[in-house]
Design a protein around this motif. Structure first.
Motif, short mmCIF file in Angstrom:
data_model
loop_
_atom_site.label_atom_id
_atom_site.label_comp_id
_atom_site.label_asym_id
_atom_site.label_seq_id
_atom_site.Cartn_x
_atom_site.Cartn_y
_atom_site.Cartn_z
N ARG A 239 0.81 -1.22 0.00
CA ARG A 239 0.00 0.00 0.00
C ARG A 239 0.84 1.27 0.00
O ARG A 239 0.34 2.34 -0.36
CB ARG A 239 -0.92 0.00 1.23
CG ARG A 239 -1.81 -1.22 1.34
CD ARG A 239 -2.78 -1.32 0.18
NE ARG A 239 -3.69 -0.20 0.20
CZ ARG A 239 -4.80 -0.17 0.97
NH1 ARG A 239 -5.11 -1.22 1.72
NH2 ARG A 239 -5.59 0.86 0.94
N LEU B 203 -4.51 5.75 -3.08
CA LEU B 203 -3.97 4.64 -2.29
C LEU B 203 -5.01 3.99 -1.39
O LEU B 203 -4.72 2.97 -0.76
CB LEU B 203 -2.80 5.13 -1.43
CG LEU B 203 -1.55 5.62 -2.16
CD1 LEU B 203 -0.53 6.13 -1.15
CD2 LEU B 203 -0.96 4.50 -3.01
N THR B 204 -6.20 4.56 -1.32
CA THR B 204 -7.20 4.11 -0.36
C THR B 204 -8.34 3.41 -1.09
O THR B 204 -8.88 3.94 -2.07
CB THR B 204 -7.76 5.30 0.44
OG1 THR B 204 -6.66 6.02 1.02
CG2 THR B 204 -8.67 4.81 1.55
N ASP C 167 -11.07 -0.01 3.29
CA ASP C 167 -10.23 0.71 4.24
C ASP C 167 -11.04 1.54 5.24
O ASP C 167 -12.17 1.93 4.98
CB ASP C 167 -9.25 1.62 3.47
CG ASP C 167 -8.24 0.81 2.70
OD1 ASP C 167 -7.97 -0.35 3.08
OD2 ASP C 167 -7.70 1.33 1.69
#
Length: 311
Positions: free
Chosen positions: A5, A40-41, A46
């Motif tokens: 990640r 990135l999420t 998440d």
């Protein structure tokens, strides 16, 4: 998972994602997401919506989203024209509409700065970056530390000997009594050295007359005026009491000496059990072997390369 990640330069990035529910649960419980551009999420997986995941806010909605979408839908994609609504498949009920509205309102309340990149912070780490040490400490909070952890793992004995000592103190060595308990033989047999008492950890390492002679000679050669472990009949109890009589600065050497002695006695038991005559030794030979091995361990600890650098 942390590197996947946070470090997109890894050569294995882009390979199929392997899901481990336990690892995923630990990661989601300890990772904190600050969403910027959303690259990135993951929207569905998440914990980025005010400290919650989409599943926690709308569990029934989450349940009808295809797994492929859950694993691939980034926040950047999902927020373009509320594209995340298209991920929901199946017939909508009143409860689903209610949860969907709750999720929509929570998503709209997230304060995002699309000019910055997403940030992932690791809970419990000083710099906010993952480390195995801080994660292990977090997962072990509230656990009880065993009193023998420091004597065993803090010694300078080789790793295989530390593992042996750990197993011996936990009564996990494959002595005949343990084999009998596990149905691997009908009855425990006698000690292969003295042929008198049952073959178990306490007898082999402390109570056997042969072992007691070895301990007495080793303690005498080390100028330690204390009874041998056979006087208590239990290695852990004797070890705990004996190391209190040793200066703090010398306890690591003492712990290593105890492990070295127990390890050598155990190897001698195996030599007798498997009729390895070349490895069978007298008490004097055992004491010499223990002294030589211990000196090698100590030289290795000091970083002396044998035959190259003089001590």
């Amino acid at each position: 998972m942390w590197l996947k990640r946070t470090d997109l330069a890894r050569p294995w990035q882009g390979l199929p994602r392997l899901n481990d529910p336990l690892v995923e649960g630990v990661f989601q419980s300890l990772a904190r997401f600050t969403v910027g551009d959303g690259q990135l999420t993951y929207f569905w997986r998440d914990r980025w919506i005010g400290g919650y995941t989409a599943e926690e806010l709308a569990p029934e909605v989450f349940a009808i989203v295809p797994t492929r979408r859950k694993n691939t839908r980034l926040v950047a994609e999902a927020m373009q024209g509320d594209a995340w609504l298209d991920d929901i498949s199946g017939e909508m009920t009143e409860e689903l509409w209610r949860q969907c509205l709750t999720l929509w309102e929570a998503v709209e309340d997230v304060d995002r700065d699309v000019s910055t990149s997403d940030r992932i912070l690791w809970k419990g780490a000083e710099a906010g970056s993952y480390s195995a040490k801080c994660t292990y400490e977090m997962l072990c909070q509230g656990s009880v530390r065993w009193s023998m952890s420091t004597p065993v793992w803090g010694s300078f004995s080789p790793m295989k000997c530390k593992i042996f000592a750990w197993l011996a103190l936990r009564y996990r060595l494959w002595t005949s009594d343990r084999r009998a308990r596990h149905g691997l033989q009908e009855h425990p047999n006698a000690c292969y050295i003295c042929l008198q008492e049952e073959d178990n950890v306490d007898h082999i390492l402390t109570l056997c007359p042969y072992a007691r002679q070895v301990w007495c000679r080793v303690l005498h050669s080390a100028s330690l005026r204390m009874i041998d472990p056979g006087g208590m009949g239990n290695l852990q109890r004797w070890w705990t009491e004996a190391r209190k009589r040793v200066r703090r600065v010398d306890r690591k050497r003492f712990d290593s000496m105890v492990i070295c002695t127990a390890w050598t006695i155990w190897k001698q038991q195996n030599a007798r059990a498997f009729s390895n005559e070349r490895e069978q030794k007298t008490v004097d030979q055992m004491v010499t072997q223990i002294r030589d091995d211990f000196l090698l361990w100590e030289r290795a600890r000091r970083g002396v390369r044998l035959g190259i650098v003089r001590e």
